[in-house]
Design a protein around this motif. Structure first.
Motif, PDB file in Angstrom:
ATOM      1  N   LEU A 185       0.824  -1.205   0.000  1.00 36.80           N
ATOM      2  CA  LEU A 185       0.000   0.000   0.000  1.00 36.80           C
ATOM      3  C   LEU A 185       0.857   1.254   0.000  1.00 36.80           C
ATOM      4  CD1 LEU A 185      -2.748  -1.016   2.593  1.00 36.80           C
ATOM      5  CD2 LEU A 185      -2.885  -1.093   0.108  1.00 36.80           C
ATOM      6  N   LEU A 186       0.358   2.258  -0.671  1.00 38.18           N
ATOM      7  CA  LEU A 186       1.029   3.556  -0.710  1.00 38.18           C
ATOM      8  C   LEU A 186       0.643   4.350   0.527  1.00 38.18           C
ATOM      9  CD1 LEU A 186       2.750   5.342  -2.795  1.00 38.18           C
ATOM     10  CD2 LEU A 186       0.575   6.474  -3.249  1.00 38.18           C
ATOM     11  N   THR A 187       1.625   4.873   1.230  1.00 40.32           N
ATOM     12  CA  THR A 187       1.345   5.697   2.395  1.00 40.32           C
ATOM     13  C   THR A 187       0.887   7.080   1.948  1.00 40.32           C
ATOM     14  OG1 THR A 187       3.605   6.529   2.560  1.00 40.32           O
ATOM     15  CG2 THR A 187       3.118   4.450   3.660  1.00 40.32           C
ATOM     16  N   ARG A 188       0.375   7.857   2.889  1.00 39.99           N
ATOM     17  CA  ARG A 188      -0.101   9.196   2.526  1.00 39.99           C
ATOM     18  C   ARG A 188       1.058  10.121   2.168  1.00 39.99           C
ATOM     19  NH1 ARG A 188      -1.737  12.724   7.813  1.00 39.99           N
ATOM     20  NH2 ARG A 188       0.226  12.575   8.943  1.00 39.99           N
ATOM     21  N   ARG A 189       2.284   9.719   2.504  1.00 41.52           N
ATOM     22  CA  ARG A 189       3.462  10.497   2.143  1.00 41.52           C
ATOM     23  C   ARG A 189       4.022  10.090   0.786  1.00 41.52           C
ATOM     24  NH1 ARG A 189       7.524  10.420   7.120  1.00 41.52           N
ATOM     25  NH2 ARG A 189       8.738  11.565   5.594  1.00 41.52           N
ATOM     26  N   GLY A 190       3.357   9.165   0.082  1.00 41.86           N
ATOM     27  CA  GLY A 190       3.719   8.870  -1.300  1.00 41.86           C
ATOM     28  C   GLY A 190       4.792   7.824  -1.486  1.00 41.86           C
ATOM     29  N   HIS A 191       5.042   6.938  -0.503  1.00 44.85           N
ATOM     30  CA  HIS A 191       6.029   5.876  -0.677  1.00 44.85           C
ATOM     31  C   HIS A 191       5.481   4.578  -0.094  1.00 44.85           C
ATOM     32  CE1 HIS A 191       7.102   7.635   3.311  1.00 44.85           C
ATOM     33  NE2 HIS A 191       7.177   6.359   3.638  1.00 44.85           N
ATOM     34  N   PHE A 192       6.208   3.488  -0.298  1.00 40.97           N
ATOM     35  CA  PHE A 192       5.842   2.169   0.193  1.00 40.97           C
ATOM     36  C   PHE A 192       6.783   1.773   1.330  1.00 40.97           C
ATOM     37  CE2 PHE A 192       4.566   2.379  -4.232  1.00 40.97           C
ATOM     38  CZ  PHE A 192       3.300   1.831  -4.231  1.00 40.97           C
ATOM     39  N   ILE A 193       6.308   0.868   2.174  1.00 43.20           N
ATOM     40  CA  ILE A 193       7.137   0.276   3.222  1.00 43.20           C
ATOM     41  C   ILE A 193       7.340  -1.192   2.854  1.00 43.20           C
ATOM     42  CG2 ILE A 193       7.398  -0.179   5.683  1.00 43.20           C
ATOM     43  CD1 ILE A 193       7.375   2.755   5.024  1.00 43.20           C
ATOM     44  N   ILE A 194       8.534  -1.539   2.385  1.00 49.65           N
ATOM     45  CA  ILE A 194       8.861  -2.897   1.959  1.00 49.65           C
ATOM     46  C   ILE A 194       9.922  -3.456   2.914  1.00 49.65           C
ATOM     47  CG2 ILE A 194       9.636  -4.348   0.056  1.00 49.65           C
ATOM     48  CD1 ILE A 194       7.046  -2.850  -0.526  1.00 49.65           C
ATOM     49  N   ASN A 195       9.549  -4.494   3.648  1.00 49.44           N
ATOM     50  CA  ASN A 195      10.437  -5.101   4.653  1.00 49.44           C
ATOM     51  C   ASN A 195      10.979  -4.063   5.639  1.00 49.44           C
ATOM     52  OD1 ASN A 195      10.063  -7.588   3.457  1.00 49.44           O
ATOM     53  ND2 ASN A 195      11.935  -7.485   2.238  1.00 49.44           N
ATOM     54  N   GLY A 196      10.106  -3.149   6.041  1.00 54.29           N
ATOM     55  CA  GLY A 196      10.476  -2.140   7.016  1.00 54.29           C
ATOM     56  C   GLY A 196      11.254  -0.964   6.464  1.00 54.29           C
ATOM     57  N   THR A 197      11.510  -0.917   5.161  1.00 58.27           N
ATOM     58  CA  THR A 197      12.325   0.136   4.548  1.00 58.27           C
ATOM     59  C   THR A 197      11.468   0.951   3.579  1.00 58.27           C
ATOM     60  OG1 THR A 197      14.257  -1.307   4.674  1.00 58.27           O
ATOM     61  CG2 THR A 197      14.418   0.622   3.244  1.00 58.27           C
ATOM     62  N   PRO A 198      11.496   2.278   3.666  1.00 58.06           N
ATOM     63  CA  PRO A 198      10.738   3.094   2.697  1.00 58.06           C
ATOM     64  C   PRO A 198      11.331   2.971   1.293  1.00 58.06           C
ATOM     65  CG  PRO A 198      11.277   4.371   4.661  1.00 58.06           C
ATOM     66  CD  PRO A 198      12.080   3.108   4.733  1.00 58.06           C
ATOM     67  N   ARG A 199      10.486   2.677   0.336  1.00 50.29           N
ATOM     68  CA  ARG A 199      10.885   2.602  -1.075  1.00 50.29           C
ATOM     69  C   ARG A 199       9.879   3.373  -1.899  1.00 50.29           C
ATOM     70  NH1 ARG A 199      14.649  -1.806  -2.123  1.00 50.29           N
ATOM     71  NH2 ARG A 199      14.335  -1.377  -4.329  1.00 50.29           N
ATOM     72  N   ILE A 200      10.346   3.866  -3.048  1.00 45.93           N
ATOM     73  CA  ILE A 200       9.464   4.588  -3.965  1.00 45.93           C
ATOM     74  C   ILE A 200       9.562   3.953  -5.342  1.00 45.93           C
ATOM     75  CG2 ILE A 200       9.713   6.762  -2.721  1.00 45.93           C
ATOM     76  CD1 ILE A 200      11.457   7.649  -5.174  1.00 45.93           C
TER      77      ILE A 200
END
Length: 594
Positions: free
Chosen positions: A108-123
């Motif tokens: 899911l996309l966060t409201r800040r415009g990035h994803f959380i994949i294995n605990g790490t923010p990715r775009i």
């Protein structure tokens, strides 16, 4: 006094808040994918012609609430995602049953415009690619020879080229070129089952390659416009090939100046569109469903023992228990995309400017794009259609220079994926302030007389430059239709954060915008001596700081408490930081229940 306040509020609204959220493209694209495209991918018939088959009831899919919130996903090194289920109708002979099936997890996309994949923010970067359609180009080896490239929604390109003997050949990736006559003779069969055959002899046809000739709505409209046809089929047809061949003969028979003007500029933004997060995820879901279908067909061959020993109803229950449909194909597709795709990157979180700049980047690289090893100087250069859409200054230094760019502050995206920029209407040298600001893509911009400046001279005999098609012309000021909205609408966020950027050299602005993203934030916040327009919007659009859910007037503010007066209710907020700071933190607010 009230009229003055009202007029100031209207001016403030029109000239400051007309710009959309800096991360609106990401949020709207993901919302479009979830609400409009997710179910459509399951609408196609999956397994026709099999004894044991399945069909998705695609209108009734559902998502479950995420098991972990964003904070818990980061702490536990998990992916912030949700499970999705869809009802499936399993059929065996005359027996059928419907059952909810878990098919995978969707990040899911966060409201800040990035994803959380294995605990790490990715775009996921936006990708700029060639739009589906047909493009005519001049052969570099000969002046009087031309070729046409047909780009489909998915799959390899098709190229029609003419040799020195005026014979047309068809070239497909990794396949020897074919004469157009041979291709058309077998096109009727290709038109039915999407398989291309070439006759090596009269007795045995040889399978060359499965092709996907889907043009889509955008590609079909492009072909109809350039070929002057009215075909409604969204796939390539023999009529299109014949019309393209006639066009090639016209280009060859015409004069050199006329033929060169009819050729397409591949770097023009009329021929390039943006692939956003939603479209990239849609393509990955399609790949996952293809894997799921192949897995089901492969496993269907092992059902003979079960079919021979039981009744149809018992066989159907046993086949479903085997687990022919599972979440592994779709989950593996999403996992490969977020972990190894060139457009999926770790989020740069050095400071808020670095984060929002990273999220507003667009890249020519990746699957369906180009390679930085083979890219020439033409595609890396600045094109005249980039004005107000792609920043001509901010780009990485090194091998990706010109291939990775940034969006401008006022850019918008239309429903077809083309970039738009705002203009102000003008009539007889007078601004039409009572009308709304209009956004134009390149196609609409070329049909109007647009002057790229905010100020227009009042002299009747004055001529100003405008851009038309592939050349620059001069136009009288009486015939100008639109003016540029803002002098900074052609640069990116990082460049607008440099004070007095208009008095600076472009090379120094490039270095300055890159160095700003390397700055480390202070532990004790301080107001800058010289501020710029977008510094506040960077913080507010990123959702780095809590903001009020209602508008109002700040009647009291201190380092600990801020009070906002609203016509209906009074809101009291407390600053998040317990330690006193040097200046009142109006933006860092946390709501208190009264």
């Amino acid at each position: 006094m009230k009229n003055l306040i009202l007029m100031l509020c209207l001016i403030f609204y029109k000239f400051l808040f007309f710009l959309s959220d800096f991360l609106e493209i990401q949020r709207k694209s993901f919302y479009w994918f979830l609400n409009n495209q997710f179910g459509k991918e399951f609408s196609l018939k999956q397994t026709p012609g099999l004894i044991f088959s399945y069909d998705f009831i695609y209108n009734n899919y559902k998502f479950l609430r995420p098991a972990l919130n964003i904070q818990e996903s980061i702490i536990r090194s998990k992916t912030y995602c949700c499970n999705f289920y869809i009802p499936v109708r399993f059929s065996f002979l005359n027996e059928s049953t419907i059952q909810w099936v878990f098919l995978g997890t969707l990040p899911l996309l966060t409201r800040r415009g990035h994803f959380i994949i294995n605990g790490t923010p990715r775009i996921v970067l936006n990708q700029i690619v060639r739009s589906p359609g047909v493009y005519f180009r001049q052969n570099s080896s000969s002046v009087n020879l031309y070729y046409a490239e047909i780009i489909f929604q998915r799959g390899p390109w098709l190229r029609l080229e003419m040799d020195s003997k005026k014979k047309i050949w068809i070239c497909i990736q990794d396949i020897p070129r074919l004469p157009l006559e041979t291709f058309l003779q077998n096109f009727h069969q290709k038109y039915k089952d999407n398989i291309l055959f070439r006759k090596q002899s009269q007795s045995s046809p040889i399978l060359i390659q499965s092709l996907n000739l889907q043009l889509g709505f955008l590609g079909r409209s492009c072909l109809n416009k350039k070929l002057n046809t009215r075909v409604q089929n969204l796939s390539l047809t023999p009529i299109d090939l014949v019309a393209i061949s006639n066009k090639l003969y016209e280009l060859t028979g015409g004069s050199e100046s006329e033929s060169s003007s009819l050729c397409d500029d591949i770097d023009d933004l009329r021929n390039r569109r943006l692939k956003t997060i939603g479209e990239l995820l849609k393509n990955q879901l399609t790949r996952g469903l293809i894997r799921l279908k192949n897995f089901f067909i492969k496993k269907n061959k092992k059902f003979d023992q079960i079919i021979e020993t039981s009744s149809p109803s018992q066989v159907l229950r046993n086949l479903i228990k085997i687990g022919a449909l599972n979440s592994q194909p779709i989950n593996s597709t999403f996992k490969e995309f977020f972990h190894s795709h060139q457009l999926s990157q770790y989020l740069d979180q050095s400071n808020p400017l670095a984060e929002i700049t990273h999220k507003r980047r667009l890249s020519c690289l990746g699957s369906g794009g180009i390679s930085n090893e083979t890219a020439g100087m033409e595609i890396r250069g600045i094109h005249r259609t980039h004005y107000g859409r792609i920043c001509p200054i901010e780009t990485p230094e090194g091998r990706n220079a010109g291939l990775v760019n940034s969006l401008t502050i006022a850019v918008a995206l239309n429903f077809q994926g083309f970039l738009e920029t705002p203009f102000v209407e003008i009539y007889k040298q007078h601004l039409q302030n009572q009308k709304k600001i209009v956004f134009f893509c390149v196609e609409k911009q070329m049909s109007q007389n647009v002057f790229f400046n905010q100020k227009l001279g009042k002299s009747k005999n004055l001529f100003v430059p405008i851009i038309k098609s592939q050349t620059q012309k001069k136009c009288a000021v009486d015939h100008i239709h639109f003016l540029a909205f803002h002098p900074q609408q052609f640069i990116s966020i990082g460049a607008t954060c440099i004070p007095f950027v208009e008095h600076n050299d472009a090379n120094r602005v490039l270095m300055g915008s890159n160095m700003q993203r390397q700055a480390l934030p202070l532990l004790k916040l301080e107001q800058p001596i010289v501020n710029t327009l977008n510094s506040f919007r960077i913080l507010s659009d990123l959702r780095d700081i809590p903001t009020t859910f209602r508008s109002g007037i700040i009647t009291y503010s201190s380092s600990k408490v801020s009070k906002i007066n609203h016509p209906k209710i009074n809101l009291l907020y407390e600053n998040q930081k317990k330690k006193p700071i040097s200046k009142p933190n109006i933006l860092g607010l946390e709501k208190i229940q009264l």
